[in-house]
Design an enzyme around this catalytic site. Structure first.
Site, PDB file in Angstrom:
ATOM      1  N   LYS A 194      -2.330  -8.595 -11.260  1.00 37.81           N
ATOM      2  CA  LYS A 194      -3.835  -9.217 -10.121  1.00 37.81           C
ATOM      3  C   LYS A 194      -4.754  -8.128 -10.435  1.00 37.81           C
ATOM      4  O   LYS A 194      -4.132  -6.379  -9.982  1.00 37.81           O
ATOM      5  CB  LYS A 194      -3.070  -9.292  -8.426  1.00 37.81           C
ATOM      6  N   LYS A 229       1.001  -1.303  -0.208  1.00 30.69           N
ATOM      7  CA  LYS A 229       0.071  -0.195  -0.248  1.00 30.69           C
ATOM      8  C   LYS A 229       0.705   1.485  -0.010  1.00 30.69           C
ATOM      9  O   LYS A 229       0.844   2.203  -0.677  1.00 30.69           O
ATOM     10  CB  LYS A 229      -1.563  -0.024   1.207  1.00 30.69           C
ATOM     11  N   LYS A 271      -9.060  -2.974  -6.860  1.00 28.21           N
ATOM     12  CA  LYS A 271      -9.980  -1.752  -7.241  1.00 28.21           C
ATOM     13  C   LYS A 271      -8.544  -0.275  -7.521  1.00 28.21           C
ATOM     14  O   LYS A 271      -8.932   0.601  -7.692  1.00 28.21           O
ATOM     15  CB  LYS A 271     -10.403  -1.599  -5.526  1.00 28.21           C
TER      16      LYS A 271
HETATM   17  P1  ADP Z   1      -8.977  -5.133  -4.531  1.00 29.46           P
HETATM   18  O1  ADP Z   1      -7.339  -5.543  -4.210  1.00 29.46           O
HETATM   19  O2  ADP Z   1      -9.806  -4.452  -5.235  1.00 29.46           O
HETATM   20  O3  ADP Z   1      -8.727  -3.840  -2.665  1.00 29.46           O
HETATM   21  P2  ADP Z   1      -9.264  -5.879  -1.458  1.00 29.46           P
HETATM   22  O4  ADP Z   1      -8.025  -6.150  -1.217  1.00 29.46           O
HETATM   23  O5  ADP Z   1     -10.468  -5.085  -1.235  1.00 29.46           O
HETATM   24  O6  ADP Z   1      -9.416  -5.850  -2.893  1.00 29.46           O
HETATM   25  O7  ADP Z   1      -9.846  -7.521  -1.359  1.00 29.46           O
HETATM   26  C1  ADP Z   1     -11.125  -8.012  -0.652  1.00 29.46           C
HETATM   27  C2  ADP Z   1     -11.402  -9.513  -0.977  1.00 29.46           C
HETATM   28  O8  ADP Z   1     -11.331 -10.183  -2.113  1.00 29.46           O
HETATM   29  C3  ADP Z   1      -9.471 -10.384  -0.471  1.00 29.46           C
HETATM   30  O9  ADP Z   1     -10.374 -11.529   0.500  1.00 29.46           O
HETATM   31  C4  ADP Z   1      -8.997 -10.670  -1.662  1.00 29.46           C
HETATM   32  O10 ADP Z   1      -7.979 -11.643  -1.289  1.00 29.46           O
HETATM   33  C5  ADP Z   1      -9.716 -10.840  -2.833  1.00 29.46           C
HETATM   34  N1  ADP Z   1      -9.080 -10.702  -4.456  1.00 29.46           N
HETATM   35  C6  ADP Z   1      -9.499  -8.775  -4.189  1.00 29.46           C
HETATM   36  N2  ADP Z   1      -8.536  -9.041  -6.098  1.00 29.46           N
HETATM   37  C7  ADP Z   1      -8.258 -10.575  -6.117  1.00 29.46           C
HETATM   38  C8  ADP Z   1      -7.798 -11.069  -7.493  1.00 29.46           C
HETATM   39  N3  ADP Z   1      -7.220 -10.301  -8.015  1.00 29.46           N
HETATM   40  N4  ADP Z   1      -8.190 -12.509  -6.609  1.00 29.46           N
HETATM   41  C9  ADP Z   1      -8.710 -13.337  -6.358  1.00 29.46           C
HETATM   42  N5  ADP Z   1      -8.735 -12.569  -4.747  1.00 29.46           N
HETATM   43  C10 ADP Z   1      -9.033 -10.938  -5.494  1.00 29.46           C
END
Ligand code: ADP
Ligand code: TRP
Length: 320
Positions: free
Chosen positions: A189, A110, A192
């Site tokens: 990956k 982050k 957001k």
């Molecule tokens: P982002 O990376 O979009 O901010 P978060 O960190 O809020 O997403 O993740 C929310 C949930 O979704 C977590 O359990 C995370 O492991 C899962 N997750 C987020 N992005 C992915 C991805 N690209 N593939 C698989 N799981 C994901």
């Protein structure tokens, strides 16, 4: 068996969230006593606009209910409606070694993305541990990137239990390795914060454009292709049946298949899968009282558990 997971309301949910966390968590709700919450305290580490936070909470609530969360089975709540977790965070903070937090990849990632290095962001895993331990969860379904945070939770539970006596259940992460990382349109990956997502409930036209933008290699239409190395295939397979997936993989290997065809097919499958969810979401949008009621009841249920746990923990440390 108790199952708990949470998601931050820090932006529109996408198919990485859906396959990595939402779908596994929604399937697990059939197998035990489930708790699912909207991590608004956590989102404050990156969202500093009140309207945006409120809107984010509302969107996540609608998304989960539209995608099949059953409020009869699952306690669905806003994290901040269970303020016991913040007190529990303190009880855990005083036994959390700095080194344990310093090793967390998510914090470093982050910072690398330009997010301000605040104390809240650094101690984020302790709040997450409190979420999990407050309801004495056995299983925590998350994507791979959250595994380390569940390990921190385990370390803290074990340490607390050793220091003060058996207080917390030690939870296990549950990770679907087959969909552990869903790629975004740029091949990184999907996240957001990378601006590479395919949102769950964006307008159809926009969603189609996103699929068409997914990066591929530059093999020509005639050339045989490698499904395992292809971002488009990685997305297609999420929505496909086993038979569809095998058939598409065979067409890749045979040559004569253009990436545009696969992109269109993946888009169509997503639309098919999400059609009933879209309909449900539109209905829910008109029924905000119902959504509020679900969250209120869920919070009461979670709070019951959290109060009980906190009482035991307060006694154990000598606050009572
Ligand atoms: P982002 O990376 O979009 O901010 P978060 O960190 O809020 O997403 O993740 C929310 C949930 O979704 C977590 O359990 C995370 O492991 C899962 N997750 C987020 N992005 C992915 C991805 N690209 N593939 C698989 N799981 C994901
Ligand atoms: N940190 C998680 C994420 O970014 C969200 C979260 C907060 C969570 N508390 C949790 C997930 C407890 C599982 C259990 O995705």
């Amino acid at each position: 068996m108790r199952i708990l997971s949470g998601i931050q309301p820090s932006g529109k949910l996408h198919i990485g969230n859906y396959f990595g966390m939402m779908k596994p968590a929604l399937e697990l709700q059939e197998q035990g006593e489930a708790f699912l919450f909207i991590a608004d305290y956590h989102a404050m580490t990156t969202v500093s606009n009140a309207d945006q936070l409120r809107q984010g909470v509302r969107d996540v609530a609608l998304d989960f209910l539209a995608c099949g969360l059953n409020p009869e089975k699952t306690a669905f709540y806003r994290q901040s409606d269970v303020p016991e977790v913040t007190e529990l965070t303190w009880l855990l903070s005083v036994i959390t070694p700095m080194g344990l937090l310093e090793r967390c990849h998510s914090y470093k990632d982050k910072l690398a993305k330009g997010i301000a290095p605040t104390h809240g962001l650094f101690s984020y895993p302790v709040l997450m541990a409190a979420d999990i331990l407050a309801v004495q969860s056995d299983i925590v379904p998350v994507g791979r990137d959250q595994k380390q945070h569940v390990e921190v939770t385990r370390d803290l539970a074990i340490k607390f239990n050793l220091a003060y006596g058996e207080t917390f259940k030690v939870p296990e992460p549950s990770i679907r390795e087959s969909v552990a990382v869903v790629p975004g349109v740029d091949g990184q990956k999907m996240s957001k914060s990378y601006n590479n997502t395919i949102e769950l409930f964006a307008p159809e036209k926009e969603t189609k454009k996103k699929f068409m933008r997914v990066v591929t290699d530059s093999r020509t239409l005639e050339e045989p292709k490698v499904p395992e190395e292809c971002n488009v295939f990685a997305l297609y397979r999420l929505f496909a049946t086993d038979a569809q997936r095998e058939e598409m993989a065979a067409r890749y290997r045979a040559g004569g298949l253009g990436y545009g065809t696969v992109k269109a097919a993946a888009f169509e499958l997503m639309m098919e899968t999400f059609a009933p969810f879209r309909k449900k979401r539109e209905e829910l949008e008109k029924n905000t009282d119902y959504v509020e009621e679900v969250l209120r009841k869920g919070a009461a249920r979670a709070r019951d558990e959290a109060r009980r746990t906190l009482k035991t923990a307060r006694r154990a440390v000598g606050l009572e």
